[in-house]
Design an enzyme around this catalytic site. Structure first.
Site, short mmCIF file in Angstrom:
data_model
loop_
_atom_site.label_atom_id
_atom_site.label_comp_id
_atom_site.label_asym_id
_atom_site.label_seq_id
_atom_site.Cartn_x
_atom_site.Cartn_y
_atom_site.Cartn_z
N ASP A 1 -10.13 -4.41 -4.99
CA ASP A 1 -9.36 -3.09 -4.51
C ASP A 1 -9.61 -2.05 -5.22
O ASP A 1 -9.49 -1.95 -6.37
CB ASP A 1 -7.77 -3.41 -4.19
CG ASP A 1 -7.15 -2.26 -3.53
OD1 ASP A 1 -7.77 -1.39 -3.16
OD2 ASP A 1 -5.79 -2.55 -3.30
N HIS B 1 -8.16 -4.87 -0.62
CA HIS B 1 -6.91 -4.25 -0.44
C HIS B 1 -6.08 -4.91 1.00
O HIS B 1 -6.96 -5.17 1.95
CB HIS B 1 -7.10 -3.00 -0.16
CG HIS B 1 -5.92 -2.04 0.21
ND1 HIS B 1 -5.39 -1.56 -1.07
CD2 HIS B 1 -5.03 -1.80 1.16
CE1 HIS B 1 -3.91 -0.85 -0.66
NE2 HIS B 1 -4.26 -0.74 0.68
N SER C 1 0.87 -1.29 0.13
CA SER C 1 -0.03 0.03 0.00
C SER C 1 0.81 1.34 0.00
O SER C 1 1.65 1.44 -0.91
CB SER C 1 -1.08 0.03 1.10
OG SER C 1 -1.73 1.01 1.04
#
Length: 363
Positions: free
Chosen positions: A272, A302, A169
């Site tokens: 995601d 995610h 991320s």
């Protein structure tokens, strides 16, 4: 009357204006509260098979990294695998249980030295602080490789010529910026040699919404409101999400077509909200002749690999990471033993596509 209003405004207690995952609260008087507890309250799975310790890599900002290595390594020298945690640049830590458990698995499955650095968090430290700290974590490794009296805990087992940088991320965004800054061959880090990058659901942004952002479910693990909140707290003051550190293809971003890059593997979940940004990133770079591959895990959200590290998709991702250091013949043998049916269906044979992405990518 105006004096009374002024007095009332002074005595009014500050109120909460932003909150992130229950561990960060921002108040109207710009004060910050951070919890001492992580947002992922899971047990640490430390069975003693992986040794670990903390090191201060930046005494100026009191930043630490956590080192991991197998207690009984499979080889005298092991590759080095950076894992940079996520959290929207606002939360997260190398010491959070979900991060530590994932690093245990990486060190064990990859038979690698794993380095998990912290970085300064927003809003106290807005970008580019986190990017700068990622670079400092790499320079620390170079200093160890060059030192007359290095830490033997690391140097006795680490192969400085085989380094991989991975980020989850926001950590994936840091990894991307390191790839651009260091360039192919990572000459500024010699004798440390970066062989490739793994961007796990990179946290890219932009002022124009993608389709996956605009149409993604509001109850997603990382929904649009939370994405906006993270950016609101972390972008440089006076800037937008088209900032070059955030949007690789923004109006004032560096032209990546002209940048020589080491191999990159981009991994996203099919559900995601950031999927389209990761896909566009991979497609553009591939069209420019960069050595980049894209893998999409069907139906996954995610951070699926740390939320449920024992799931089949998470195991497949670990397999992909494991293969990047194996000889091509060994990679073929491993694929024969593992069904990769949970990789997304595409017009082509999805197993073959994923296999080739890993087999060829880090050759």
């Amino acid at each position: 009357m105006s004096d009374m209003a002024a007095s009332a405004s002074i005595t009014t207690p500050p109120h909460e204006v932003d909150e992130c995952r229950g561990v960060l609260r921002v108040y109207s008087d710009v004060s910050i509260w951070r919890s001492s507890k992580p947002s992922f309250n899971v047990p640490v799975n430390d069975d003693g098979s992986i040794l670990w310790k903390d090191i201060v890599f930046d005494p100026v900002h009191d930043l630490q990294l956590r080192l991991y290595k197998p207690a009984s390594p499979s080889s005298p020298k092991l590759p080095v695998f950076y894992y940079i945690h996520g959290g929207g640049f606002c939360i997260g830590s190398r010491a959070w249980p979900n991060c530590q458990n994932y690093c245990f698995r990486l060190a064990s499955n990859l038979q690698a030295v794993v380095i998990s650095p912290d970085y300064r968090l927003a809003p106290e430290n807005r970008l580019p602080a986190a990017i700068e700290d990622g670079f400092m974590a790499m320079k620390w490794l170079q200093a160890q490789a060059l030192a007359n009296n290095p830490d033997p805990w690391l140097t006795d087992v680490a192969d400085f010529s085989k380094v991989f940088i991975s980020g989850d991320s926001a950590g994936g965004t840091i990894a991307h910026n390191l790839a651009v800054q260091l360039g192919a061959g990572s000459l500024d880090l010699a004798p440390v040699l970066v062989r490739g990058y793994v961007l796990l659901a990179p946290f890219f942004g932009g002022t124009v919404l993608t389709r996956s952002e605009a149409e993604g479910p509001k109850d997603a693990f990382l929904n649009l409101e939370l994405i906006d909140r993270f950016w609101r707290l972390s972008v440089p003051m006076g800037e937008t999400t088209d900032h070059p550190l955030i949007n690789p293809f923004g109006p004032v971003s560096r032209h990546l077509e002209q940048v020589n890059l080491d191999p990159i593997l981009v991994v996203v979940g099919g559900n995601d909200l950031l999927k389209d940004r990761g896909k566009e990133y991979a497609e553009r770079l591939k069209n420019w002749g960069k050595k980049i591959e894209y893998v999409e895990f069907e139906g996954q959200q995610h951070g699926f690999f740390t939320i449920d590290p024992n799931s089949e998709p998470a195991k497949a991702l670990m397999l992909a990471s494991n293969l990047i250091n194996k000889p091509r013949s060994t990679k073929r043998d491993i694929f024969m033993k593992h069904s990769i049916s949970y990789i997304p269906k595409t017009p082509n044979d999805h197993k073959k596509e994923f296999e080739e992405a890993v087999l060829v990518h880090f050759s």
